[in-house]
Design a protein around this motif. Structure first.
Motif, short mmCIF file in Angstrom:
data_model
loop_
_atom_site.label_atom_id
_atom_site.label_comp_id
_atom_site.label_asym_id
_atom_site.label_seq_id
_atom_site.Cartn_x
_atom_site.Cartn_y
_atom_site.Cartn_z
N ALA A 7 4.69 11.23 -9.44
CA ALA A 7 5.61 10.24 -8.86
C ALA A 7 4.81 9.04 -8.32
CB ALA A 7 6.42 10.88 -7.74
N ASN A 8 3.64 9.28 -7.74
CA ASN A 8 2.81 8.17 -7.26
C ASN A 8 2.54 7.18 -8.38
OD1 ASN A 8 2.56 9.19 -4.67
ND2 ASN A 8 0.56 10.16 -5.03
N GLU A 9 2.18 7.74 -9.54
CA GLU A 9 1.88 6.87 -10.69
C GLU A 9 3.13 6.08 -11.09
OE1 GLU A 9 -0.98 6.11 -11.75
OE2 GLU A 9 -1.87 7.54 -10.34
N GLU A 10 4.28 6.74 -11.04
CA GLU A 10 5.51 6.03 -11.39
C GLU A 10 5.80 4.91 -10.41
OE1 GLU A 10 8.82 8.72 -12.01
OE2 GLU A 10 7.61 9.94 -13.38
N TRP A 11 5.50 5.17 -9.13
CA TRP A 11 5.74 4.13 -8.12
C TRP A 11 4.76 2.97 -8.28
CZ3 TRP A 11 9.99 3.19 -5.77
CH2 TRP A 11 10.87 4.21 -5.45
N PRO A 34 11.37 6.03 -8.56
CA PRO A 34 11.79 4.64 -8.80
C PRO A 34 13.14 4.59 -9.52
CG PRO A 34 9.54 5.01 -9.58
CD PRO A 34 10.09 6.35 -9.18
N PRO A 35 13.97 3.59 -9.21
CA PRO A 35 15.32 3.52 -9.78
C PRO A 35 15.37 3.79 -11.28
CG PRO A 35 14.97 1.74 -8.23
CD PRO A 35 13.69 2.52 -8.28
N GLY A 84 6.05 -7.19 -9.90
CA GLY A 84 5.15 -8.32 -9.61
C GLY A 84 4.36 -8.15 -8.32
N CYS A 85 4.35 -6.93 -7.77
CA CYS A 85 3.59 -6.69 -6.53
C CYS A 85 2.18 -6.25 -6.85
CB CYS A 85 4.21 -5.55 -5.72
SG CYS A 85 5.74 -5.96 -4.93
N HIS A 86 1.26 -6.57 -5.98
CA HIS A 86 -0.08 -6.01 -6.06
C HIS A 86 -0.05 -4.74 -5.24
CE1 HIS A 86 -1.86 -9.54 -7.93
NE2 HIS A 86 -0.93 -10.19 -7.25
N VAL A 87 -0.28 -3.62 -5.89
CA VAL A 87 -0.09 -2.34 -5.21
C VAL A 87 -1.36 -1.49 -5.29
CG1 VAL A 87 1.04 -1.41 -7.28
CG2 VAL A 87 1.37 -0.26 -5.12
N VAL A 88 -1.65 -0.80 -4.18
CA VAL A 88 -2.79 0.12 -4.16
C VAL A 88 -2.32 1.44 -3.55
CG1 VAL A 88 -5.16 0.53 -3.38
CG2 VAL A 88 -4.40 -1.81 -3.78
N LYS A 89 -2.71 2.52 -4.21
CA LYS A 89 -2.35 3.86 -3.73
C LYS A 89 -3.47 4.33 -2.79
CE LYS A 89 -3.14 7.13 -6.59
NZ LYS A 89 -3.20 7.86 -7.85
N VAL A 90 -3.12 4.68 -1.57
CA VAL A 90 -4.18 5.04 -0.61
C VAL A 90 -3.87 6.33 0.17
CG1 VAL A 90 -5.08 2.72 -0.21
CG2 VAL A 90 -3.13 3.51 1.12
N ASN A 91 -4.94 6.86 0.75
CA ASN A 91 -4.82 7.92 1.73
C ASN A 91 -5.68 7.47 2.89
OD1 ASN A 91 -5.23 10.13 3.36
ND2 ASN A 91 -5.76 11.54 1.72
N LEU A 140 0.85 -1.19 0.00
CA LEU A 140 0.00 0.00 0.00
C LEU A 140 0.89 1.23 0.00
CD1 LEU A 140 -2.83 -0.83 2.58
CD2 LEU A 140 -2.68 -1.37 0.15
N LEU A 141 0.70 2.05 -1.02
CA LEU A 141 1.43 3.31 -1.12
C LEU A 141 0.63 4.33 -0.32
CD1 LEU A 141 3.97 3.95 -2.84
CD2 LEU A 141 2.43 4.72 -4.65
N ASN A 142 0.96 4.44 0.96
CA ASN A 142 0.14 5.29 1.84
C ASN A 142 0.65 6.74 1.86
OD1 ASN A 142 -1.99 5.80 3.62
ND2 ASN A 142 -0.66 5.55 5.40
N LYS A 143 -0.18 7.60 2.40
CA LYS A 143 0.11 9.04 2.46
C LYS A 143 0.30 9.59 1.06
CE LYS A 143 2.09 8.68 7.10
NZ LYS A 143 2.80 9.35 8.17
#
Ligand code: GDP
Length: 286
Positions: free
Chosen positions: A67-71, A281-282, A79-86, A56-59
């Motif tokens: 940058a959030n979109e890039e992350w 991201p790198p 290969g991660c399941h990722v969700v952007k949250v607040n 979870l990409l928090n805050k």
């Protein structure tokens, strides 16, 4: 700037987490969107073993949207399941349940083949201090949650929060410790306030933040502190300008740079300087 981290009772924490891992199917790892890699502890890979994983990409409200979109892309590519949250507003939380189902598809299908239907996925929230674990659990579980009580085999009075028919959450998050391989990652953690300020020189930290902001987000200091003009000035001169802009003066009229440092760090941490991401991201960093 030299930042040291003394692990103290980490071995005990590690052992406790290993025990908890036996109880769960899925690890939900929270990271701070402003420094997603810096706020991770790579030891989680070993601790989690073969468990299903989610990030979870928090805050995300405090971080740069681009940058959030890039992350999100970076973690997805890994290969991660990722969700952007607040977690403060609940933004993005709706996407979690469907993503859990996806992340645990193998387990759910394995259960089905064995004739086990509707066994909820059990998950544990993990992350370093201050990434928002408690806020997440409260926001996600909300008031509707029901604690299912102690069960045999659940140690330390751990309880399961039943979120819905398909997902149960361990009510106590796993606390990872900050780990950084280099000073830059340490600095980023200090900027977001995840390293106790008492062991840091705040003024020195503020000077580092000024250096970063000037390079990556030119104009934010001038915008926040009218009258400042960062131009060719040294970071220390800029800090003095911030002190003047905020009327932080010592007896005799000299700038109170220590106070200005606190103000700048607070403003950054609470988003008053705007949405700022400390690392990209790198692949996208160049
Ligand atoms: P924990 O140590 O990981 O359990 O972190 P907490 O849940 O105590 O949160 C640390 C701080 O971050 C608190 O002040 C929260 O209000 C704040 N916080 C948590 N999630 C968010 C978020 O998505 N956005 C913002 N702006 N602040 C958040």
């Amino acid at each position: 700037m030299n930042i040291q981290w003394y692990p103290g009772h980490m071995t005990k924490a590690k052992r406790a987490m290993k025990e908890d891992m036996k109880l769960i199917d899925l690890v939900i790892e929270l990271v701070d969107a402003r420094t997603p890699l810096g706020s991770r502890n790579p030891d989680i890979d070993e601790l989690a073993g073969g468990k299903a994983r989610m990030v979870l990409l928090n805050k995300s409200d405090l971080a740069d949207e681009k940058a959030n979109e890039e992350w999100v892309r970076y973690f997805t590519d890994q290969g991660c399941h990722v969700v952007k949250v607040n977690c403060k507003t609940g933004n993005g939380l709706k996407q979690i349940s469907p993503t859990v189902q996806e992340a645990c598809r193998e387990k759910i299908e394995r259960d089905r083949r064995r004739g086990i239907l509707n066994r909820p996925v059990r998950a544990m929230v993990v992350g370093i201090p201050n990434v928002g674990k408690s806020t997440f659990i409260n926001a996600f579980a909300g008031r509707a949650c029901a604690k299912t009580g102690n069960r045999p085999g659940v140690t330390k009075g751990n309880q399961w929060i039943r979120l819905n028919k398909t997902l149960e959450l361990l009510d106590t998050p796993g606390i990872l410790w900050p780990k950084f391989e280099d000073q830059k990652a340490g600095l980023n953690l200090a900027f977001i306030g995840s390293i106790n300020d008492e062991i840091l020189d705040k003024e020195e930290l503020a000077l580092e933040l000024i250096r970063f902001l000037r390079g990556r987000y030119p104009g934010v200091i001038e915008k926040r502190y009218p009258g400042t003009e960062t131009g060719e000035d040294s970071p220390f001169q800029i800090l003095e300008q911030i002190a003047q802009a905020r009327s932080c003066l010592l007896k005799g009229g000299a700038s109170d740079s220590a106070k200005a440092a606190s103000i700048l760090l607070d403003d950054f941490r609470s988003g008053r300087l705007g949405r700022i991401t400390l690392e990209l991201p790198p692949a996208a960093a160049g």
